[in-house]
Design an enzyme around this catalytic site. Structure first.
Site, PDB file in Angstrom:
ATOM      1  N   GLU A 114       1.031  -1.280   0.365  1.00 10.77           N
ATOM      2  CA  GLU A 114       0.015   0.303   0.081  1.00 10.77           C
ATOM      3  C   GLU A 114       1.074   1.533  -0.178  1.00 10.77           C
ATOM      4  O   GLU A 114       1.904   1.277   1.180  1.00 10.77           O
ATOM      5  CB  GLU A 114      -1.177   0.368   1.582  1.00 10.77           C
ATOM      6  N   ASP A 118      -4.191   5.384   5.955  1.00 11.19           N
ATOM      7  CA  ASP A 118      -5.417   6.486   6.688  1.00 11.19           C
ATOM      8  C   ASP A 118      -6.251   5.548   7.787  1.00 11.19           C
ATOM      9  O   ASP A 118      -5.820   5.440   8.594  1.00 11.19           O
ATOM     10  CB  ASP A 118      -5.502   7.445   5.740  1.00 11.19           C
ATOM     11  N   PHE A 167      -2.065  15.673   4.585  1.00  5.72           N
ATOM     12  CA  PHE A 167      -2.601  15.818   2.931  1.00  5.72           C
ATOM     13  C   PHE A 167      -1.205  16.123   2.298  1.00  5.72           C
ATOM     14  O   PHE A 167      -0.591  16.544   2.049  1.00  5.72           O
ATOM     15  CB  PHE A 167      -3.990  16.155   2.587  1.00  5.72           C
ATOM     16  N   ARG A 180       1.665  12.602  -8.643  1.00 13.51           N
ATOM     17  CA  ARG A 180       2.286  11.359  -7.964  1.00 13.51           C
ATOM     18  C   ARG A 180       3.555  11.216  -9.246  1.00 13.51           C
ATOM     19  O   ARG A 180       4.483  10.596  -8.409  1.00 13.51           O
ATOM     20  CB  ARG A 180       1.605   9.711  -9.447  1.00 13.51           C
TER      21      ARG A 180
HETATM   22  P1  IMP Z   1      -7.827   5.291   4.230  1.00 12.08           P
HETATM   23  O1  IMP Z   1      -9.087   4.098   3.358  1.00 12.08           O
HETATM   24  O2  IMP Z   1      -8.233   6.074   4.735  1.00 12.08           O
HETATM   25  O3  IMP Z   1      -6.274   4.020   4.786  1.00 12.08           O
HETATM   26  O4  IMP Z   1      -6.551   5.331   2.608  1.00 12.08           O
HETATM   27  C1  IMP Z   1      -6.165   4.827   1.624  1.00 12.08           C
HETATM   28  C2  IMP Z   1      -6.138   5.595   0.720  1.00 12.08           C
HETATM   29  O5  IMP Z   1      -6.644   6.530   1.108  1.00 12.08           O
HETATM   30  C3  IMP Z   1      -4.496   5.944   0.058  1.00 12.08           C
HETATM   31  O6  IMP Z   1      -4.280   4.045  -0.259  1.00 12.08           O
HETATM   32  C4  IMP Z   1      -4.551   6.657  -0.456  1.00 12.08           C
HETATM   33  O7  IMP Z   1      -4.877   6.334  -1.903  1.00 12.08           O
HETATM   34  C5  IMP Z   1      -5.448   7.741   0.131  1.00 12.08           C
HETATM   35  N1  IMP Z   1      -4.825   8.299   0.760  1.00 12.08           N
HETATM   36  C6  IMP Z   1      -4.817   8.514   1.926  1.00 12.08           C
HETATM   37  N2  IMP Z   1      -4.463  10.003   2.764  1.00 12.08           N
HETATM   38  C7  IMP Z   1      -4.220  10.525   1.554  1.00 12.08           C
HETATM   39  C8  IMP Z   1      -2.722  11.226   1.241  1.00 12.08           C
HETATM   40  O8  IMP Z   1      -2.325  12.317   2.351  1.00 12.08           O
HETATM   41  N3  IMP Z   1      -2.956  11.323   0.198  1.00 12.08           N
HETATM   42  C9  IMP Z   1      -2.970  11.018  -0.973  1.00 12.08           C
HETATM   43  N4  IMP Z   1      -3.298  10.059  -1.017  1.00 12.08           N
HETATM   44  C10 IMP Z   1      -4.486   9.650   0.550  1.00 12.08           C
END
Ligand code: IMP
Length: 196
Positions: A114, A118, A167, A180
């Site tokens: 991953e 988050d 972020f 990216r």
């Molecule tokens: P989660 O389900 O909230 O844990 O989110 C996971 C996905 O959210 C990651 O694989 C990222 O693609 C996106 N994401 C979460 N935080 C960030 C960030 O700070 N920057 C960019 N993408 C993020």
């Protein structure tokens, strides 16, 4: 005429989207060093196990490709794509598979790769799916971990760096599909995504 590529010309301060980045959190060198360490660790842990690395598209594509080259034991590579944030910067909690694995993972040792954990919702969903496929084992390797934002508890076995509640973009991570290509991890200016 094409000129020979010289890596030293690829300086992070000539990237076009730089002005949207508030500060560099992890330099390209720090990232590369840590990826090598993670690759070495995974190689030690998976000796004789023929693991399959499952990269989570699109965010983990860059990390997965780099990590793979530091794995010194026989292994295979596959990808899943799941719904992402789109143009929003925060998780909706809605996760769905857009592209499934190409090969069966039954009886395989799976390492989910991953970009960032988050809320943990995406990972929990993926872990559930893998467990239902009768894998031999499943572990998680995440380049970044933002533990302060967790909504569900989830075990991350290999972590590159813990990051604050900001972020972040770069090294595969995007906002609205941009940034990216940055070789480092930077904090995006809140004005760009309409955040705090
Ligand atoms: P989660 O389900 O909230 O844990 O989110 C996971 C996905 O959210 C990651 O694989 C990222 O693609 C996106 N994401 C979460 N935080 C960030 C960030 O700070 N920057 C960019 N993408 C993020």
């Amino acid at each position: 005429m094409l000129h020979p590529f010289r890596p030293e010309q690829l300086s992070s301060d000539v990237r076009p989207s730089e002005s949207d980045v508030q500060s560099v959190l992890l330099s390209a060198e720090q990232v590369q060093e840590r990826v090598a360490e993670l690759g070495a660790q995974i190689s030690r842990d998976y000796e004789g196990k023929d693991p399959v690395l499952v990269g989570v598209l699109v965010g983990a594509a860059v990390f997965t490709a780099d990590l793979l080259r530091h794995i010194t034991v026989p292994c295979s590579l596959d990808f899943v794509a799941i719904s992402s944030y789109g143009k929003e910067s925060r998780s909706s909690g809605v996760v769905r598979i857009l592209k499934d694995l190409d090969e069966s993972v039954e009886s395989r040792h799976v390492v989910i790769v991953e970009d960032i954990v988050d809320t943990g919702l995406t990972l929990n969903y993926l872990l559930d799916i893998m467990r239902h496929r009768n894998v031999a084992s499943v572990r998680v390797c995440a380049m970044l971990d933002k533990p302060s934002r967790r909504l569900t508890s989830v075990d991350v076995d290999y972590i590159g760096f813990e990051v604050p509640d900001e972020f972040v973009v770069g090294y595969g991570l995007d906002f609205a599909q941009r940034y990216r290509n940055l070789p480092y991890v930077g904090i995006l200016r809140p004005e760009v995504y309409g955040g705090k």
